[in-house]
Design a protein around this motif. Structure first.
Motif, PDB file in Angstrom:
ATOM      1  N   GLU A  35      -9.317  -1.444   4.336  1.00  0.00           N
ATOM      2  CA  GLU A  35     -10.828  -1.704   3.179  1.00  0.00           C
ATOM      3  C   GLU A  35      -9.843  -2.941   2.624  1.00  0.00           C
ATOM      4  O   GLU A  35     -10.146  -4.196   2.634  1.00  0.00           O
ATOM      5  N   LYS A  36      -8.185  -2.769   2.425  1.00  0.00           N
ATOM      6  CA  LYS A  36      -7.355  -3.251   1.384  1.00  0.00           C
ATOM      7  C   LYS A  36      -7.274  -4.645   2.112  1.00  0.00           C
ATOM      8  O   LYS A  36      -6.785  -5.534   2.065  1.00  0.00           O
ATOM      9  N   MET A  73       0.743  -1.598   0.224  1.00  0.00           N
ATOM     10  CA  MET A  73      -0.035  -0.147  -0.136  1.00  0.00           C
ATOM     11  C   MET A  73       0.869   1.735  -0.501  1.00  0.00           C
ATOM     12  O   MET A  73       1.326   1.356   1.112  1.00  0.00           O
ATOM     13  N   LYS A  88      -9.944  -7.870   2.323  1.00  0.00           N
ATOM     14  CA  LYS A  88      -9.707  -8.770   1.180  1.00  0.00           C
ATOM     15  C   LYS A  88      -8.581  -9.620   1.056  1.00  0.00           C
ATOM     16  O   LYS A  88      -8.173 -10.549   0.242  1.00  0.00           O
ATOM     17  N   LYS A 125      -8.568   3.202   4.124  1.00  0.00           N
ATOM     18  CA  LYS A 125      -8.270   2.177   3.347  1.00  0.00           C
ATOM     19  C   LYS A 125      -7.261   1.307   3.161  1.00  0.00           C
ATOM     20  O   LYS A 125      -7.075   0.170   2.439  1.00  0.00           O
ATOM     21  N   LYS A 139      -9.253 -10.134  -3.984  1.00  0.00           N
ATOM     22  CA  LYS A 139      -8.318 -10.111  -4.729  1.00  0.00           C
ATOM     23  C   LYS A 139      -7.450 -10.527  -4.952  1.00  0.00           C
ATOM     24  O   LYS A 139      -6.742 -11.157  -3.624  1.00  0.00           O
ATOM     25  N   ASN A 140      -6.660  -9.613  -5.770  1.00  0.00           N
ATOM     26  CA  ASN A 140      -5.050 -10.328  -6.670  1.00  0.00           C
ATOM     27  C   ASN A 140      -4.604 -11.734  -6.475  1.00  0.00           C
ATOM     28  O   ASN A 140      -4.118 -12.699  -5.740  1.00  0.00           O
TER      29      ASN A 140
END
Length: 273
Positions: free
Chosen positions: A140-141, A106, A144, A137, A213-214
């Motif tokens: 939130e990341k 990030m 996931k 933020k 994600k990812n």
């Protein structure tokens, strides 16, 4: 006061009516002086009012300035700088966690570095707001990324090679981690995502696969009951099923896997930062 008076006659040419009034003679002779005198009095009164308004406003301003100075003295700028640096250090730890697991870090502008040298009480609110949004933020990341355990039970078999649980002789590669637990106990999603598969899958028995994600997937197997459907959106902590003994299983347990780019990896490093 005004004994002598002068008569003034007003003639109305249209209606033919005349009006007659008496005005003190002294007033007529010295009207300019009287006008100047009254104007002078009005100006003095206005000045007095303006003075009191100014004093009142100045006093209010001085009180507010005094309060502001007291607040400024109470705020320990160095302590604030230390707090913000501590936040950056923790965020860096999270980035190390993500990097070790092959995930993108990030990166946000204006974080850390020389920014602390110019910090002042006047922009504390602005800096605090920036970090508040920044950490939102981060949260939130993280939601996931499959972090933590899907079940509270004891780990009975880890990722890697182990003895065959059915024969106890030959070794086999175990592609996930097994959790022992009570039959029917809750199994949770370890991150936000979408249900990629929900149903019976060979030796996995009742199985759920979630796409995150990812390009990461998580797999939950041997469940007694599945509580989600294919295509369903799930959030971190949502119930995806109940612990069971379906498929190739020697007893009630949860088999949990993490796949990155469709390659099975050890889930254990994701259990803690």
């Amino acid at each position: 006061m005004f004994k002598k008076k002068t008569s003034i006659l007003f003639v109305d040419a249209k209606e033919g009516e005349n009006k007659h009034i008496q005005v003190p003679t002294k007033l007529l002779k010295h009207w300019r002086k009287y006008v100047l005198f009254y104007n002078f009095i009005i100006l003095i009164l206005m000045g007095i009012v303006a003075y009191f308004v100014y004093e009142k406003t100045s006093e209010s301003y001085r009180l507010e300035l005094t309060k502001a100075n007291k607040v400024k003295q109470m705020i320990d700028v160095q302590k604030i700088e230390k707090s913000f640096k501590s936040i950056d250090e923790n965020v860096n730890k999270i980035n190390v966690f993500l990097k070790k697991r092959g995930l993108s870090e990030m990166n946000f502008e204006n974080v850390g570095g020389e920014a602390y040298n110019d910090i002042d009480v006047t922009n504390v609110d602005e800096v605090a707001q920036f970090y508040s949004e920044y950490l939102e933020k981060v949260a939130e990341k993280i939601k996931k990324v499959p972090m933590g355990k899907p079940h509270i039970g004891k780990i009975t078999s880890k990722f890697g090679y182990r003895h065959n649980p059915f024969t106890g002789r030959s070794s086999e590669k175990h592609s996930g981690i097994d959790f022992k637990g009570a039959y029917g106990s809750r199994i949770n999603a370890t991150a936000d995502g979408e249900v990629f598969f929900a149903g019976v899958r060979g030796g996995y028995g009742n199985c759920v696969i979630i796409q995150h994600k990812n390009n990461i997937k998580t797999l939950y197997a041997h469940m007694r009951k599945i509580t989600v459907k294919q295509g369903q959106k799930v959030s971190l902590g949502d119930k995806v099923g109940e612990l069971g003994n379906t498929g190739r299983s020697t007893g009630p347990h949860l088999h949990y896997e993490i796949m990155m780019n469709d390659e099975k990896i050890n889930p254990e490093p994701f259990f803690k930062l």
